[in-house]
Design an enzyme around this catalytic site. Structure first.
Site, PDB file in Angstrom:
ATOM      1  CG  HIS A  49      24.495  19.411  -9.438  1.00 46.58           C
ATOM      2  ND1 HIS A  49      23.593  19.789 -10.409  1.00 46.58           N
ATOM      3  CD2 HIS A  49      24.048  18.220  -8.975  1.00 46.58           C
ATOM      4  CE1 HIS A  49      22.651  18.871 -10.521  1.00 46.58           C
ATOM      5  NE2 HIS A  49      22.896  17.902  -9.660  1.00 46.58           N
TER       6      HIS A  49
HETATM    7  P1  TYD Z   1      18.856  22.468 -11.591  1.00 47.35           P
HETATM    8  O1  TYD Z   1      19.417  21.851 -10.357  1.00 47.35           O
HETATM    9  O2  TYD Z   1      19.462  23.735 -12.083  1.00 47.35           O
HETATM   10  O3  TYD Z   1      18.884  21.400 -12.771  1.00 47.35           O
HETATM   11  P2  TYD Z   1      20.186  20.729 -13.445  1.00 47.35           P
HETATM   12  O4  TYD Z   1      21.257  20.736 -12.396  1.00 47.35           O
HETATM   13  O5  TYD Z   1      19.735  19.358 -13.788  1.00 47.35           O
HETATM   14  O6  TYD Z   1      20.559  21.512 -14.634  1.00 47.35           O
HETATM   15  O7  TYD Z   1      17.295  22.662 -11.346  1.00 47.35           O
HETATM   16  C1  TYD Z   1      16.524  23.576 -12.087  1.00 47.35           C
HETATM   17  C2  TYD Z   1      15.451  24.177 -11.185  1.00 47.35           C
HETATM   18  O8  TYD Z   1      14.508  23.176 -10.760  1.00 47.35           O
HETATM   19  C3  TYD Z   1      16.011  24.800  -9.924  1.00 47.35           C
HETATM   20  O9  TYD Z   1      15.285  26.013  -9.702  1.00 47.35           O
HETATM   21  C4  TYD Z   1      15.672  23.827  -8.830  1.00 47.35           C
HETATM   22  C5  TYD Z   1      14.428  23.136  -9.341  1.00 47.35           C
HETATM   23  N1  TYD Z   1      14.292  21.733  -8.921  1.00 47.35           N
HETATM   24  C6  TYD Z   1      13.260  21.367  -8.075  1.00 47.35           C
HETATM   25  O10 TYD Z   1      12.455  22.199  -7.620  1.00 47.35           O
HETATM   26  N2  TYD Z   1      13.117  20.056  -7.743  1.00 47.35           N
HETATM   27  C7  TYD Z   1      13.958  19.103  -8.197  1.00 47.35           C
HETATM   28  O11 TYD Z   1      13.784  17.913  -7.873  1.00 47.35           O
HETATM   29  C8  TYD Z   1      15.048  19.494  -9.053  1.00 47.35           C
HETATM   30  C9  TYD Z   1      16.033  18.479  -9.573  1.00 47.35           C
HETATM   31  C10 TYD Z   1      15.176  20.818  -9.398  1.00 47.35           C
END
Ligand code: TYD
Length: 137
Positions: A49
């Site tokens: 992303h």
């Molecule tokens: P995600 O964005 O999928 O992680 P990455 O892009 O690093 O692989 O995030 C995983 C889960 O955690 C998603 O349900 C959103 C949650 N999340 C939060 O609640 N707070 C945060 O600060 C972040 C980064 C993710």
């Protein structure tokens, strides 16, 4: 694409090492959120992303992983394995993390609270916005 790796001062002595992170000092923004990724399974790719406005600093506090940065024009791959290096990931940068070592703890500092509407999760949409397209937000 300019890659900014901030060298973090290590306070080491015969007891071990310590690194301190302070906003507006060695972190060039106000730190509003810290999160860390760990126990990443083998073969997993994370990130995938970009953020419209968020600024982040990423530190491999333990272990290692590969980090891909893409500004819509150029892609750069880095190997993060040094707890004394902070990789700045600015807004409108597509990022992917992969090849995590089993012990990898990737810590991320961010200048805003979690906000799903700041994410761009579609690569085509990212390219359109990054390259000045008229795609609606
Ligand atoms: P995600 O964005 O999928 O992680 P990455 O892009 O690093 O692989 O995030 C995983 C889960 O955690 C998603 O349900 C959103 C949650 N999340 C939060 O609640 N707070 C945060 O600060 C972040 C980064 C993710």
């Amino acid at each position: 694409m300019e890659i900014e790796l901030v060298q973090l001062q290590t306070h080491g002595d015969d007891r071990g090492a310590l690194i301190s992170l302070e906003d507006q000092r060695n972190v060039p923004f106000e730190i509003k959120r810290v999160y860390y990724l760990f126990s990443t399974k083998e073969g997993i790719r994370r990130g995938l992303h970009a953020h419209r406005n968020l600024r982040q600093m990423v530190i491999a506090v333990r272990g290692q992983c590969r980090f891909l940065l893409d500004d819509g024009k150029e892609r750069v791959e880095l190997f993060l394995d040094n707890p004394a290096q902070g990789l700045l990931v600015e807004s409108m940068t597509w990022r992917e993390m992969y090849d995590f070592s089993p012990d990898c703890v990737l810590m991320v500092l961010a200048n805003e609270h979690y906000n799903e509407s700041d994410y761009i999760r579609d690569y085509k949409e990212f390219l359109e916005i990054a390259n000045g397209g008229s795609h609606a937000n």
